[in-house]
Design a protein around this motif. Structure first.
Motif, PDB file in Angstrom:
ATOM      1  N   ALA A  68      -6.745  20.916  -5.533  1.00  0.00           N
ATOM      2  CA  ALA A  68      -5.671  19.920  -5.543  1.00  0.00           C
ATOM      3  C   ALA A  68      -5.556  19.217  -6.890  1.00  0.00           C
ATOM      4  CB  ALA A  68      -5.914  18.892  -4.442  1.00  0.00           C
ATOM      5  N   ASP A  69      -4.318  18.898  -7.252  1.00  0.00           N
ATOM      6  CA  ASP A  69      -4.068  18.036  -8.401  1.00  0.00           C
ATOM      7  C   ASP A  69      -4.180  16.568  -8.001  1.00  0.00           C
ATOM      8  OD1 ASP A  69      -3.007  20.139 -10.386  1.00  0.00           O
ATOM      9  OD2 ASP A  69      -1.802  20.484  -8.583  1.00  0.00           O
ATOM     10  N   LEU A  70      -3.929  16.306  -6.732  1.00  0.00           N
ATOM     11  CA  LEU A  70      -3.976  14.951  -6.196  1.00  0.00           C
ATOM     12  C   LEU A  70      -4.780  14.965  -4.901  1.00  0.00           C
ATOM     13  CD1 LEU A  70      -2.955  11.964  -6.119  1.00  0.00           C
ATOM     14  CD2 LEU A  70      -0.954  12.827  -4.865  1.00  0.00           C
ATOM     15  N   VAL A  71      -5.856  14.197  -4.858  1.00  0.00           N
ATOM     16  CA  VAL A  71      -6.692  14.090  -3.662  1.00  0.00           C
ATOM     17  C   VAL A  71      -6.560  12.674  -3.113  1.00  0.00           C
ATOM     18  CG1 VAL A  71      -9.043  14.176  -2.735  1.00  0.00           C
ATOM     19  CG2 VAL A  71      -8.326  15.821  -4.480  1.00  0.00           C
ATOM     20  N   GLY A 106      -7.011   9.199  -5.026  1.00  0.00           N
ATOM     21  CA  GLY A 106      -6.390   7.970  -4.551  1.00  0.00           C
ATOM     22  C   GLY A 106      -6.867   7.558  -3.182  1.00  0.00           C
ATOM     23  N   VAL A 107      -6.868   6.259  -2.971  1.00  0.00           N
ATOM     24  CA  VAL A 107      -7.222   5.691  -1.671  1.00  0.00           C
ATOM     25  C   VAL A 107      -5.983   5.032  -1.085  1.00  0.00           C
ATOM     26  CG1 VAL A 107      -8.476   3.813  -0.557  1.00  0.00           C
ATOM     27  CG2 VAL A 107      -9.684   5.371  -2.047  1.00  0.00           C
ATOM     28  N   LEU A 108      -5.689   5.376   0.152  1.00  0.00           N
ATOM     29  CA  LEU A 108      -4.556   4.815   0.878  1.00  0.00           C
ATOM     30  C   LEU A 108      -5.062   3.927   2.015  1.00  0.00           C
ATOM     31  CD1 LEU A 108      -2.570   8.147   1.472  1.00  0.00           C
ATOM     32  CD2 LEU A 108      -2.372   6.630  -0.504  1.00  0.00           C
ATOM     33  N   GLY A 109      -4.171   3.104   2.556  1.00  0.00           N
ATOM     34  CA  GLY A 109      -4.456   2.453   3.824  1.00  0.00           C
ATOM     35  C   GLY A 109      -5.250   1.170   3.738  1.00  0.00           C
ATOM     36  N   CYS A 110      -5.923   0.853   4.854  1.00  0.00           N
ATOM     37  CA  CYS A 110      -6.524  -0.461   5.058  1.00  0.00           C
ATOM     38  C   CYS A 110      -7.647  -0.769   4.079  1.00  0.00           C
ATOM     39  CB  CYS A 110      -7.047  -0.564   6.494  1.00  0.00           C
ATOM     40  SG  CYS A 110      -5.752  -0.418   7.745  1.00  0.00           S
ATOM     41  N   MET A 111      -8.505   0.198   3.805  1.00  0.00           N
ATOM     42  CA  MET A 111      -9.620  -0.022   2.889  1.00  0.00           C
ATOM     43  C   MET A 111      -9.114  -0.211   1.467  1.00  0.00           C
ATOM     44  SD  MET A 111     -12.988   2.356   2.664  1.00  0.00           S
ATOM     45  CE  MET A 111     -14.171   2.220   1.317  1.00  0.00           C
ATOM     46  N   ALA A 112      -8.001   0.413   1.154  1.00  0.00           N
ATOM     47  CA  ALA A 112      -7.406   0.258  -0.178  1.00  0.00           C
ATOM     48  C   ALA A 112      -7.046  -1.196  -0.428  1.00  0.00           C
ATOM     49  CB  ALA A 112      -6.164   1.139  -0.287  1.00  0.00           C
ATOM     50  N   LYS A 124     -15.599   2.641  -9.869  1.00  0.00           N
ATOM     51  CA  LYS A 124     -14.845   3.648 -10.624  1.00  0.00           C
ATOM     52  C   LYS A 124     -14.746   4.980  -9.869  1.00  0.00           C
ATOM     53  CE  LYS A 124     -16.110   1.585 -15.059  1.00  0.00           C
ATOM     54  NZ  LYS A 124     -14.850   0.849 -15.181  1.00  0.00           N
ATOM     55  N   LEU A 125     -14.401   4.885  -8.593  1.00  0.00           N
ATOM     56  CA  LEU A 125     -14.320   6.077  -7.751  1.00  0.00           C
ATOM     57  C   LEU A 125     -12.917   6.655  -7.677  1.00  0.00           C
ATOM     58  CD1 LEU A 125     -16.596   5.034  -4.727  1.00  0.00           C
ATOM     59  CD2 LEU A 125     -17.097   6.770  -6.450  1.00  0.00           C
ATOM     60  N   VAL A 126     -11.902   5.837  -7.999  1.00  0.00           N
ATOM     61  CA  VAL A 126     -10.528   6.282  -7.760  1.00  0.00           C
ATOM     62  C   VAL A 126      -9.623   5.943  -8.944  1.00  0.00           C
ATOM     63  CG1 VAL A 126     -10.790   6.030  -5.265  1.00  0.00           C
ATOM     64  CG2 VAL A 126      -9.864   4.135  -6.599  1.00  0.00           C
ATOM     65  N   ASP A 127      -8.485   6.622  -8.968  1.00  0.00           N
ATOM     66  CA  ASP A 127      -7.451   6.384  -9.978  1.00  0.00           C
ATOM     67  C   ASP A 127      -6.246   5.646  -9.396  1.00  0.00           C
ATOM     68  OD1 ASP A 127      -8.767   8.205 -11.996  1.00  0.00           O
ATOM     69  OD2 ASP A 127      -8.354   9.643 -10.383  1.00  0.00           O
ATOM     70  N   LEU A 128      -6.091   5.744  -8.070  1.00  0.00           N
ATOM     71  CA  LEU A 128      -4.938   5.166  -7.376  1.00  0.00           C
ATOM     72  C   LEU A 128      -5.401   4.372  -6.170  1.00  0.00           C
ATOM     73  CD1 LEU A 128      -2.961   8.496  -7.294  1.00  0.00           C
ATOM     74  CD2 LEU A 128      -2.060   6.476  -8.434  1.00  0.00           C
ATOM     75  N   VAL A 129      -4.759   3.237  -5.939  1.00  0.00           N
ATOM     76  CA  VAL A 129      -4.999   2.448  -4.736  1.00  0.00           C
ATOM     77  C   VAL A 129      -3.642   2.036  -4.192  1.00  0.00           C
ATOM     78  CG1 VAL A 129      -6.014   0.363  -3.773  1.00  0.00           C
ATOM     79  CG2 VAL A 129      -7.248   1.613  -5.539  1.00  0.00           C
ATOM     80  N   ILE A 130      -3.334   2.490  -2.966  1.00  0.00           N
ATOM     81  CA  ILE A 130      -2.008   2.261  -2.382  1.00  0.00           C
ATOM     82  C   ILE A 130      -2.159   1.703  -0.979  1.00  0.00           C
ATOM     83  CG2 ILE A 130       0.242   3.257  -1.839  1.00  0.00           C
ATOM     84  CD1 ILE A 130      -2.084   5.354  -3.881  1.00  0.00           C
ATOM     85  N   GLY A 131      -1.624   0.521  -0.736  1.00  0.00           N
ATOM     86  CA  GLY A 131      -1.693  -0.111   0.570  1.00  0.00           C
ATOM     87  C   GLY A 131      -0.730   0.509   1.566  1.00  0.00           C
ATOM     88  N   PRO A 132      -0.858   0.160   2.859  1.00  0.00           N
ATOM     89  CA  PRO A 132      -0.066   0.794   3.921  1.00  0.00           C
ATOM     90  C   PRO A 132       1.443   0.606   3.800  1.00  0.00           C
ATOM     91  CG  PRO A 132      -1.931  -0.412   4.853  1.00  0.00           C
ATOM     92  CD  PRO A 132      -1.852  -0.783   3.409  1.00  0.00           C
ATOM     93  N   ASP A 133       1.875  -0.436   3.067  1.00  0.00           N
ATOM     94  CA  ASP A 133       3.313  -0.687   2.936  1.00  0.00           C
ATOM     95  C   ASP A 133       3.877  -0.233   1.594  1.00  0.00           C
ATOM     96  OD1 ASP A 133       3.271  -1.783   5.437  1.00  0.00           O
ATOM     97  OD2 ASP A 133       3.261  -3.871   4.759  1.00  0.00           O
ATOM     98  N   ALA A 134       3.070   0.486   0.796  1.00  0.00           N
ATOM     99  CA  ALA A 134       3.480   0.815  -0.575  1.00  0.00           C
ATOM    100  C   ALA A 134       3.606   2.313  -0.824  1.00  0.00           C
ATOM    101  CB  ALA A 134       2.478   0.213  -1.561  1.00  0.00           C
ATOM    102  N   GLN A 149      -3.541   5.088 -16.917  1.00  0.00           N
ATOM    103  CA  GLN A 149      -3.574   3.757 -16.322  1.00  0.00           C
ATOM    104  C   GLN A 149      -4.055   3.859 -14.878  1.00  0.00           C
ATOM    105  OE1 GLN A 149       0.004   1.307 -17.204  1.00  0.00           O
ATOM    106  NE2 GLN A 149       0.799   3.184 -18.142  1.00  0.00           N
ATOM    107  N   LYS A 150      -4.387   2.721 -14.295  1.00  0.00           N
ATOM    108  CA  LYS A 150      -4.737   2.669 -12.883  1.00  0.00           C
ATOM    109  C   LYS A 150      -3.479   2.348 -12.072  1.00  0.00           C
ATOM    110  CE  LYS A 150      -9.134   3.388 -13.476  1.00  0.00           C
ATOM    111  NZ  LYS A 150      -9.784   4.638 -13.018  1.00  0.00           N
ATOM    112  N   GLY A 151      -3.190   3.188 -11.072  1.00  0.00           N
ATOM    113  CA  GLY A 151      -2.010   2.964 -10.245  1.00  0.00           C
ATOM    114  C   GLY A 151      -2.365   2.141  -9.027  1.00  0.00           C
ATOM    115  N   VAL A 152      -1.817   0.931  -8.954  1.00  0.00           N
ATOM    116  CA  VAL A 152      -2.188   0.019  -7.870  1.00  0.00           C
ATOM    117  C   VAL A 152      -0.950  -0.620  -7.262  1.00  0.00           C
ATOM    118  CG1 VAL A 152      -3.562  -1.985  -7.190  1.00  0.00           C
ATOM    119  CG2 VAL A 152      -4.328  -0.542  -9.077  1.00  0.00           C
ATOM    120  N   ASN A 153      -0.835  -0.575  -5.937  1.00  0.00           N
ATOM    121  CA  ASN A 153       0.172  -1.343  -5.207  1.00  0.00           C
ATOM    122  C   ASN A 153      -0.342  -1.564  -3.794  1.00  0.00           C
ATOM    123  OD1 ASN A 153       2.345  -2.520  -3.949  1.00  0.00           O
ATOM    124  ND2 ASN A 153       3.865  -1.076  -4.747  1.00  0.00           N
ATOM    125  N   VAL A 154      -0.744  -2.789  -3.512  1.00  0.00           N
ATOM    126  CA  VAL A 154      -1.248  -3.114  -2.171  1.00  0.00           C
ATOM    127  C   VAL A 154      -0.452  -4.256  -1.549  1.00  0.00           C
ATOM    128  CG1 VAL A 154      -3.591  -2.269  -2.600  1.00  0.00           C
ATOM    129  CG2 VAL A 154      -3.021  -4.649  -3.154  1.00  0.00           C
TER     130      VAL A 154
END
Length: 475
Positions: A68-71, A106-112, A124-134, A149-154
């Motif tokens: 995968a290019d994106l996990v 990337g990490v999605l969801g509640c833990m993000a 430093k485990l992830v490059d992306l953090v995306i919340g459930p509404d993003a 850059q770090k991609g973040v929207n929670v």
């Protein structure tokens, strides 16, 4: 909390605490994504929305994360054990990334939402953090992360429902599917992180829900499960006509899409399930007769500390009402052992409530404090671990007795079963579920039978977790 499961898991329940891996995408683009989901059924439904967004942006799914290019990992924060499992999995992904520098994790969801700074900066485990509404912002965040850059929207939303997105059913059996009807939760149960990780409750457009169900029927699906943290509080107003749609109304609309389509729903809050819902269930044969009605404790004192907004007596009266209007309805529940200040008397109240209600199945946990919850701020987690585990085991043993007894009562009865797939143990057998959501295994009797067919099955034997039977012509 550790999860102790008594029964073999059903389609919508089987995914709690387990990994869901997307299978190969029907469209093969140059860029590939891999997604793994943990936690409640809502997380798995969300992963199907994410897959649709990615496919629209020229990504195809792969079942091998090494390719995968994106996990992505869709996370759960309901129990500490779930977070530890996810951290371990992220470490494994990171090792692969060392040999594939272009891979994004990337990490999605509640833990993000809850652990964004730790996952991005400290560990430093992830490059992306995306919340459930993003999830709509995912393509832009991927572009940011690709540039270093770090991609973040929670950010949480008061109106996001993803109602206009048609989910990609990447891991589907083609027979059963989830349909999300609400997001978020307004109930502030003191032990629960959901209101903080998923935001306030909002209901999806009834039109979009029914349209999605119709598309599933057109594609050959035979069962849908309506999902929400609290489906019974579903309430939507049509701005054009002014029509108000309650959950009972929505159930009826779903049932009328096709008489061959089974309708299930999860989860119900005891304070919100109404007689209108129960009478709608009784009116339509294709609305399955099973209600998941989490109680959490049999002690009124603890229920007050948990902010469940009902007493032991009120819950028992609700069970009585269900039995009155739906005599053949299955009832399942959730139980927490060792909540703050729980005494032996409180624990015995839980066991006696289980006896009275006769639950078909329960999800059973021992309490562990979740940071940020009301309980963490107000109460001391004061029950020793060994006592929590002992009480949990007694709850598990009690549920084992109830499940065995309930299944034995079904011997000799005949049920309409929707064939779902081959039995895991023997390809000569089918597996499906009763309207009451009980897993049933029975021998194949005709080469013409296939998944998606309804058959009548007479129950001849049982285990604690499963009904065993044979196909008959008619009850």
């Amino acid at each position: 909390m550790e999860l102790v499961e008594l029964m073999n898991k059903t389609h919508d329940e089987s995914r709690q605490g387990e990994a869901f891996q997307a299978t190969e995408s029907p469209v093969d683009f140059h860029k590939k994504f891999y997604i793994e989901s943990y936690g409640c059924a809502m997380n798995f439904s969300d992963s199907e929305v994410v897959a649709a967004i990615l496919q629209e942006n020229q990504f195809s799914a792969t079942s091998q994360f090494e390719q995968a290019d994106l996990v992505l990992i869709n996370t759960c924060s309901i129990r500490e054990k779930a977070e530890l499992t996810i951290r371990k999995r992220l470490t494994e992904f990171r090792k692969v990334k060392q040999s594939r520098p272009g891979m994004l994790i990337g990490v999605l969801g509640c833990m993000a939402e809850r652990l964004k700074s730790q996952l991005l900066e400290q560990e430093k485990l992830v490059d992306l953090v995306i919340g459930p509404d993003a999830y709509r912002s995912l393509p832009a965040l991927i572009e940011e992360a690709s540039s270093g850059q770090k991609g973040v929207n929670v950010l949480l939303s008061r109106d996001e429902t993803y109602g206009d997105i048609s989910p990609v059913r990447l891991n589907s059996n083609g027979i059963t599917a989830f349909v999300s009807i609400t997001r978020g939760c307004n109930n502030m149960c003191s032990f629960c992180v959901v209101p903080f990780t998923r935001g306030r409750e909002r209901s999806r457009s009834a039109h979009s829900i029914i349209q999605e169900i119709q598309q599933l029927v057109d594609n050959g699906y035979k069962e849908v499960t309506l999902l929400g943290q609290n489906v019974d509080s579903y309430y939507w107003k049509d701005e054009v006509t002014g029509q108000m749609v309650t959950f009972a109304n929505l159930l009826e609309m779903a049932a009328l899409v096709s008489p061959d389509l089974r309708i299930r729903f999860s989860t119900s809050h005891p304070k919100d399930i109404t007689d209108d819902v129960l009478m709608t269930m009784a009116k339509y044969e294709n609305i399955c007769k099973c209600i998941h009605l989490p109680v959490q404790s049999g002690s009124t004192r603890l229920l007050q500390l948990m902010n469940r907004t009902y007493s032991r007596e009120w819950y028992l009266s609700k069970v009585d009402r269900i039995r009155e209007l739906l005599p053949d309805c299955g009832i399942t529940s959730d139980m927490i052992a060792g909540f703050c200040t729980e005494t032996e008397e409180d624990h015995q109240d839980t066991l006696s409530l289980m006896d009275y209600c006769g639950f078909d199945m329960s999800y059973m946990y021992f309490y562990s404090e979740r940071p940020g919850t009301l309980a963490a701020r107000r109460f001391k987690d004061d029950i020793p671990l060994d006592i929590k585990k002992r009480r949990l085991q007694e709850i598990v043993d009690k549920q084992g007795e109830l499940s065995t007894r309930n299944n034995q009562r079904d011997i000799g009865k005949t049920f309409k079963i929707l064939i779902e797939t081959d039995s895991k143990r023997d390809n000569n057998d089918w597996t499906g579920r009763t309207s009451q959501n009980k897993i049933t295994v029975f021998p194949k009797s005709s080469s013409l039978q296939k998944p998606g067919d309804y058959v009548w099955v007479k129950i001849t034997d049982c285990t604690r977790a499963t009904l065993l039977g044979k196909i008959v012509d008619h009850p």
